[in-house]
Design a protein around this motif. Structure first.
Motif, short mmCIF file in Angstrom:
data_model
loop_
_atom_site.label_atom_id
_atom_site.label_comp_id
_atom_site.label_asym_id
_atom_site.label_seq_id
_atom_site.Cartn_x
_atom_site.Cartn_y
_atom_site.Cartn_z
N PRO A 31 -8.46 28.29 -18.34
CA PRO A 31 -7.21 27.61 -18.71
C PRO A 31 -7.28 26.93 -20.08
CG PRO A 31 -8.43 26.29 -17.13
CD PRO A 31 -9.18 27.59 -17.27
N SER A 67 -1.43 25.60 -17.29
CA SER A 67 -1.17 24.16 -17.26
C SER A 67 0.25 23.82 -16.85
CB SER A 67 -1.45 23.57 -18.65
OG SER A 67 -0.60 24.18 -19.62
N LYS A 95 -2.80 30.01 -9.29
CA LYS A 95 -3.71 28.99 -9.82
C LYS A 95 -4.78 28.68 -8.78
CE LYS A 95 0.09 26.98 -12.47
NZ LYS A 95 0.97 25.81 -12.65
N GLN A 121 -12.58 20.87 -10.74
CA GLN A 121 -11.39 20.23 -10.17
C GLN A 121 -11.63 19.87 -8.72
OE1 GLN A 121 -8.08 22.80 -9.91
NE2 GLN A 121 -6.61 21.19 -9.42
N GLN A 177 -4.15 18.71 -9.73
CA GLN A 177 -4.72 19.86 -10.43
C GLN A 177 -3.94 20.23 -11.69
OE1 GLN A 177 -4.67 23.23 -7.89
NE2 GLN A 177 -2.49 23.51 -8.02
N ASN A 178 -2.69 19.86 -11.77
CA ASN A 178 -1.90 20.24 -12.93
C ASN A 178 -1.70 19.10 -13.92
OD1 ASN A 178 -1.51 22.86 -12.06
ND2 ASN A 178 0.22 22.28 -10.76
N SER A 235 -4.15 16.56 -14.44
CA SER A 235 -5.42 15.89 -14.70
C SER A 235 -5.59 15.66 -16.20
CB SER A 235 -6.58 16.74 -14.16
OG SER A 235 -7.80 16.15 -14.54
N PRO A 282 -9.02 18.22 -19.42
CA PRO A 282 -8.68 19.65 -19.45
C PRO A 282 -9.67 20.52 -18.69
CG PRO A 282 -8.46 18.66 -21.63
CD PRO A 282 -9.15 17.64 -20.76
N ARG A 290 -8.67 21.58 -15.12
CA ARG A 290 -7.50 22.40 -14.86
C ARG A 290 -7.88 23.61 -13.99
NH1 ARG A 290 -4.70 22.73 -20.87
NH2 ARG A 290 -4.09 20.52 -21.01
#
Length: 739
Positions: free
Chosen positions: A89, A114, A137, A143, A151-152, A154, A157, A160
């Protein structure tokens, strides 16, 4: 007048039956078949996308999990995968790949990974042809180690989720109905998949796909747009085609951005036999107009005209009886004309007797003459005449022939749509079975609280279930979410599949079941079975399709499990012909059947199709049965029958209403006046005649009351008559000029 209006309506209604509109019916049927096929394609894509998303969301990675191991776990159970890849990601680069290369040229992988919400499938064209890309995803090990952050969203990076991409073949496209071709098109009209059933009879027309794409674009943003077209003509046959978008009809869906179209086509005769119903309409209208004229003449000469003469005579006698008018003493000398039929004749005879009593021309009154048929007999004859026209119109004339009036193409189209409906039911059952199996596998090794939470989320996602629960070896429910189970059986099923648990309750209990694996190497725990009970309302809504008529889902005993019309649990089909239709196809398993059945309500185009015998429905002898009235098809013969019968019903209704009004307003008051007049002529001087109506009958009653009063005065004067009254007492009033 009302009968003349109905006669005019008969001419207009039957004159507008267009025998050449059969091709329009075929175009509409083709449009519906394309729409049904597109819905099946949409359901297949939605099912795959949703299943992948759920599997990815349920995946729990561990710290040492590698991208390759994660990819293998998530794709190992999917047989249709051509290629798969797991993307970083942060950089958008592939972390692991398997199978054919997955190309995301032009796509922003970082933004997709993301972004919020699910990622819709995309169409990919490569040297190997076209395929669909499905996205999901997947929680990364980093994570998963920090479950407190979303998870989206956070801030780190590195936490992710990974982006999983699968490439699969386009869903299998099926052509239903012998001689039909089905194509799956892209937004520009390019043919992606094509298939045909039997010998494709459609004339070659390379312009149809592009024309369908242009027609879909013209519909704008209507996601569920559909339509029909006429194609090329070849060898006396012309191609009819239908198109429909593969998109959701109820809101945003996974397929809305794909731009896929389904195009179906087949060849039909270019010309159809023409039947003109205008001549019959003129003949029927002329017969009704003739009946109306005869009734008017009979009523005029037998009732209305004699009644008007009686009113004039009664007024003349009343003036003479009370001594009003310049020539009042001459009025009683004029005989009363006795004419007409029934009650008018009786009144005339009674009035003549009263005149003679007033003038002293007769002795004491005698009994009335014997009564013959009255005006009610005329009304009865009128009803018989109107019924003689209406009953043949309702039951005999323009009746369609079961064997020839419904074209074979219409019956074939009904069968094709029934097969599509059966396949759609199978898709939902197969999807539910697969989802429940995956869910059962994810329950292994979890605590009861965690299992309850998993089932609660699953029940919210699977709207077709009303409840989910687990059974132990003795059949007791150990865990449940949703509504209270309807099952009454304690049988614990083995393996996995679909079954009808209860066949005696008020609501059919249809369950999907799967074994919950144990923790010892994946072996099923003893008696641990997960079941999902179907909501019958979801099955009812699944069967409903426009212009398909009434639809039923039946079990092995031909009892109704679900239907688009109201029903109780496990009733028989409403028509015996539908049951015979199901049984006629059981000699050749997997074969759909169709027929035209006649009943009092008219012709019905019926079909029955078994569920596909693969996957969870193997050995499940369920059928989808449909019945659509021929009148709804707007077939010329059916329209002519319907309008002819409607004209007969209107005719007899108008006749009964009009003659009922005539009886209430004219005949019954006339009978009353005739009876009172005869009693007065027989010597009854005590019954007062009260005028009730403000018409000729009321005027006649008022005049008879004046005559009665004059006779009473004469009786009080010693029985003297007008002939014995001195001329001085009957002198002209001063204000009346001499003649």
């Amino acid at each position: 007048m009302s009968l003349l209006v109905i006669a005019a309506l008969v001419v207009v209604a039957l004159g507008r039956v267009d025998a050449g509109q059969g091709q329009g019916t075929e175009l509409e049927a083709e449009r519906q078949i394309a729409a049904d096929t597109a819905q099946s394609e949409r359901l297949a894509i939605d099912t795959e996308a949703t299943s992948l998303g759920r599997a990815a969301a349920a995946y729990t990675p561990t710290t040492p999990s590698t991208p390759a191991a994660t990819l293998k776990v998530l794709t190992s159970g999917r047989k249709a995968v051509l290629g798969s890849a797991l993307f970083d990601p942060l950089t958008g680069r592939p972390l692991a790949a398997d199978g054919l290369p997955v190309s995301l040229t032009g796509a922003d992988v970082v933004a997709m990974a993301s972004g919020q919400g699910a990622i819709r499938p995309r169409l990919m064209t490569s040297g190997n042809g076209c395929c669909l890309l499905y996205f999901a995803k997947v929680p990364s090990p980093a994570q998963s180690a920090d479950t407190d952050q979303d998870q989206n969203t956070s801030p780190d990076p590195s936490r992710r989720p990974w982006l999983l991409v699968l490439s699969e073949h386009l869903p299998r496209l099926t052509a239903y109905g012998d001689g039909r071709t089905a194509d799956l098109l892209d937004a520009a009209g390019g043919v992606l998949v094509t298939t045909a059933k039997g010998t494709a009879s459609a004339a070659a027309d390379s312009g149809l796909p592009v024309a369908a794409a242009h027609a879909a674009k013209a519909q704008g943003h209507r996601s569920d747009a559909s339509g029909s077209m006429l194609g090329a003509t070849e060898g006396g046959r012309r191609t009819v085609a239908g198109w429909a978008r593969v998109a959701s009809a109820t809101g945003p869906g996974h397929t809305d951005d794909l731009g896929l179209l389904v195009l179906t086509s087949r060849a039909v005769p270019a010309t159809t036999a023409s039947v003109d119903y205008s001549g019959f309409g003129l003949t029927a209208a002329g017969a009704l107009a003739g009946i109306a004229l005869v009734l008017w003449l009979v009523l005029w000469f037998c009732v209305q005209r004699p009644l008007l003469g009686l009113v004039v005579s009664a007024r003349r006698m009343a003036r003479g009886a009370v001594g009003r008018g310049a020539d009042a003493w001459d009025e009683p000398a004029r005989p009363v004309p006795v004419s007409g039929f029934g009650e008018p004749a009786r009144i005339g005879r009674a009035m003549e007797s009263l005149r003679q009593q007033l003038t002293g021309e007769s002795g004491p009154p005698g009994p009335a003459a014997r009564r013959g048929p009255g005006c009610r007999a005329l009304a009865l004859v009128a009803v018989v005449l109107v019924a003689g026209w209406a009953i043949p119109m309702i039951f005999l004339l323009n009746r369609v022939d079961t064997a020839t009036s419904v074209p074979a193409s219409v019956v074939a189209d009904q069968q094709a749509r029934t097969e599509i409906a059966a396949n759609r039911v199978w898709q939902v059952l197969d999807q539910s079975h697969t989802a429940l199996g995956e869910l059962a596998g994810g329950l292994s090794g979890r605590s009861p609280a965690a299992q309850t939470e998993v089932l609660r989320r699953a029940l919210a996602d699977h709207k077709q279930f009303r409840s989910m629960y687990m059974l132990d070896g003795s059949g007791d429910i150990t865990l449940r979410v949703g509504a209270r189970p309807l099952r009454s059986s304690i049988h614990v099923p083995g393996g996995s599949g679909i079954d009808t648990v209860d066949t005696s309750g008020r609501i059919p209990v249809i369950t999907v079941y799967a074994q919950v694996p144990g923790t010892n190497g994946g072996e099923p725990a003893a008696g641990s079975v997960l079941l999902g009970e179907f909501d019958v309302k979801s099955l009812n809504s699944l069967l409903s399709r426009p212009q398909l008529g009434r639809v039923w889902l039946t079990d092995a005993d031909d009892k109704v499990l679900a239907a688009t019309v109201g029903h109780r649990a496990f009733p028989a089909l409403p028509e015996p012909g539908l049951t015979r239709l199901i049984r006629s196809g059981r000699g050749t398993p997997g074969t759909a059947t169709s027929a035209v059945h006649a009943s009092f309500a008219g012709l019905s185009v019926d079909a029955a199709a078994p569920l596909p015998q693969n996957g969870p429905t193997v050995g499940l002898p369920w059928h989808v049965v449909t019945a659509d009235g021929a009148a709804a098809r707007r077939l010329p013969a059916a329209q002519a029958e319907h309008r002819t019968a409607l004209a007969g019903i209107l005719g007899i209704a108008a006749g009964v209403v009009c003659l009922g009004w005539l009886h209430a307003v004219v005949i019954r008051p006339l009978r009353t006046v005739a009876l009172l007049g005869e009693r007065l002529a027989e010597g009854d001087r005590r019954t007062v005649l009260y005028p009730v109506n403000h018409d000729e009958v009321g005027s006649l009653t008022r005049s008879l009351e004046l005559i009665r009063q004059a006779l009473v005065e004469g009786d009080r004067g010693g029985g003297s008559s007008l002939a014995d009254t001195p001329s001085s007492s009957r002198s002209r009033p001063e204000n009346v000029p001499q003649r």
